[in-house]
Scaffold this motif. Sequence first.
Motif, short mmCIF file in Angstrom:
data_model
loop_
_atom_site.label_atom_id
_atom_site.label_comp_id
_atom_site.label_asym_id
_atom_site.label_seq_id
_atom_site.Cartn_x
_atom_site.Cartn_y
_atom_site.Cartn_z
N SER A 218 0.83 -1.21 0.00
CA SER A 218 0.00 0.00 0.00
C SER A 218 0.87 1.26 0.00
CB SER A 218 -0.90 0.01 1.23
OG SER A 218 -0.13 0.26 2.40
N PRO A 219 0.29 2.40 -0.41
CA PRO A 219 1.05 3.65 -0.37
C PRO A 219 1.59 3.98 1.01
CG PRO A 219 -0.96 3.93 -1.65
CD PRO A 219 -1.04 2.57 -1.01
N GLU A 220 0.76 3.76 2.04
CA GLU A 220 1.21 4.07 3.40
C GLU A 220 2.41 3.21 3.79
OE1 GLU A 220 -2.83 5.19 2.57
OE2 GLU A 220 -1.90 3.19 2.55
N HIS A 221 2.38 1.97 3.39
CA HIS A 221 3.49 1.08 3.74
C HIS A 221 4.74 1.37 2.93
CE1 HIS A 221 0.44 -2.02 5.51
NE2 HIS A 221 0.71 -1.02 6.35
N LEU A 222 4.58 1.80 1.70
CA LEU A 222 5.76 2.21 0.93
C LEU A 222 6.40 3.44 1.57
CD1 LEU A 222 4.60 1.72 -2.78
CD2 LEU A 222 6.25 0.35 -1.49
N GLN A 223 5.59 4.34 2.10
CA GLN A 223 6.14 5.49 2.80
C GLN A 223 6.88 5.06 4.07
OE1 GLN A 223 2.41 7.78 3.01
NE2 GLN A 223 3.37 9.35 1.74
N ASP A 224 6.37 4.03 4.74
CA ASP A 224 7.08 3.49 5.91
C ASP A 224 8.44 2.94 5.51
OD1 ASP A 224 4.92 4.08 7.52
OD2 ASP A 224 4.11 2.04 7.52
N THR A 225 8.50 2.28 4.35
CA THR A 225 9.78 1.75 3.87
C THR A 225 10.76 2.88 3.60
OG1 THR A 225 8.76 -0.21 2.88
CG2 THR A 225 10.90 0.45 2.02
N VAL A 226 10.29 3.94 2.94
CA VAL A 226 11.16 5.08 2.65
C VAL A 226 11.72 5.66 3.94
CG1 VAL A 226 11.21 7.44 1.77
CG2 VAL A 226 10.03 5.65 0.48
N ALA A 227 10.88 5.83 4.93
CA ALA A 227 11.33 6.40 6.21
C ALA A 227 12.38 5.50 6.86
CB ALA A 227 10.14 6.61 7.13
N ALA A 228 12.14 4.20 6.85
CA ALA A 228 13.08 3.26 7.46
C ALA A 228 14.41 3.23 6.69
CB ALA A 228 12.47 1.87 7.51
N ALA A 229 14.33 3.26 5.37
CA ALA A 229 15.55 3.24 4.56
C ALA A 229 16.36 4.51 4.76
CB ALA A 229 15.20 3.06 3.08
#
Length: 468
Positions: A218-229
Amino acid sequence: MRFHRVLLLVLATCFGASARAADVDLIVYGDYLLSMVPGEAVLEDAAIAIRGDSIVAVGARTDIDAEYSAPRSIPGADRVILPGLVNGHTHTSMTLFRGMVDDLDLMTWLQQYVFPMEGRFVTPEFVRTGSELACWEMIRGGTTTFVDMYFYPDEIAGVVQRCGLRAVIGAPHIDYPSPGFEGWDDSFAAARDFVGRWQGKDPRITPAFAPHAPYTVSPEHLQDTVAAARKAGAPITMHLAEAPAESAYVSEHFQTTPIKHVKGLGMFETPLIGAHMIQLDAEDIALVAAGPAPVGAVHNPTSNMKLGAGISPVPAMLAAGINVGLGTDGAASNNDLDLWEEIRLAALLHKVASGDPTALPAPEALAMATRTGAAAIGLGEYIGQLKPGMQADLIQVDLGKTRHQPRYDIVSHLVYVLDSTDVQTTVVAGQVLMRDRQVQTIDEAALRKAVAKAADGIRAALAAPAEG
């Protein structure tokens, strides 16, 4: 008199030391050497000196022999030395699904066969065996670095440590149940843990985040990935703009293209390796080129053709300044990990797609598997070229066979004539992984037994519906 004798002895010792060749660990010779450094021509009767994991010197054989001595050397008659190949996208353990099912479109292949079989068979043991088989195949074919995305990444990292290859290992996370996970929360937590534990642990292993694709995360989870990376300073690798079905999904749900979709989620603000990158228009290409963080594209011609996914706009991306590498994808959709096939197909595919025989010249295709491919995955400062200070990742290929005669242009031969069976030597970080076609770091007999055991279960599962 005694003083003079002592002085002469000291001077002789000093001058003798300066004249004596410097010690290195390994010297590799070649009738030809292709450094892949921009502007450098093919060097004839050449050698490369290696100390530890790094290249010390590259030059003419006579110069290297005069300046360096080594306890080990590899002869180079009828051989070309060049950088090891970079496989920018694969799923190593899927070697065990090689030929399981073919000739289907991407979504049917994934949803009706791959995902169910992964849920049934993928275990840590499965991953160890499959990734070891993949590493054996890549070593034999001259691939020295690969980017992986598969379950149980700790097992893959362990295999990489033992076999000696270099890898960017992506920890997959997805919104749906997957091997070892119930869904997003636990798979994403495991990915963060994997990246944290492996950063700095082994110089040949780069841990990465690997969200599967815009249609499974999902878009929200992709944003979580970006933040973690961004927080970890780690790259992201993912399937992106992979097929018409993905474009249709993103258009229906988000009213945009896959590239614009992930751009809007901040995914171009941290280093990203985009696998496939097929469904791009001119505006998408401009967005990728603009960054602001480096976005590498990985072209997978065999897999793309086999799944009917389309033709990536590689010449346009290269013209825009995007670093484009080559990948095999997994052996379930290829069905091998032979990067030489990808080099040749890339050069040919874009000629026929455009009607322009100059669309992707041989030197550019070879660069995509070496220098440009290394830059696409974020390792261009370390690998992909042969020059002092770079990592000693290199191969020797044999041009002595009758089918290699005559020879007029070495690069042309490498792209349009060579195949993986011509690779004789594979070296990574100064360690010889294969010499004279013999892999040094993997027990082939034991590997074949483990593969046969895994294949028996898959074969039985494939036969079961017919028996019912």
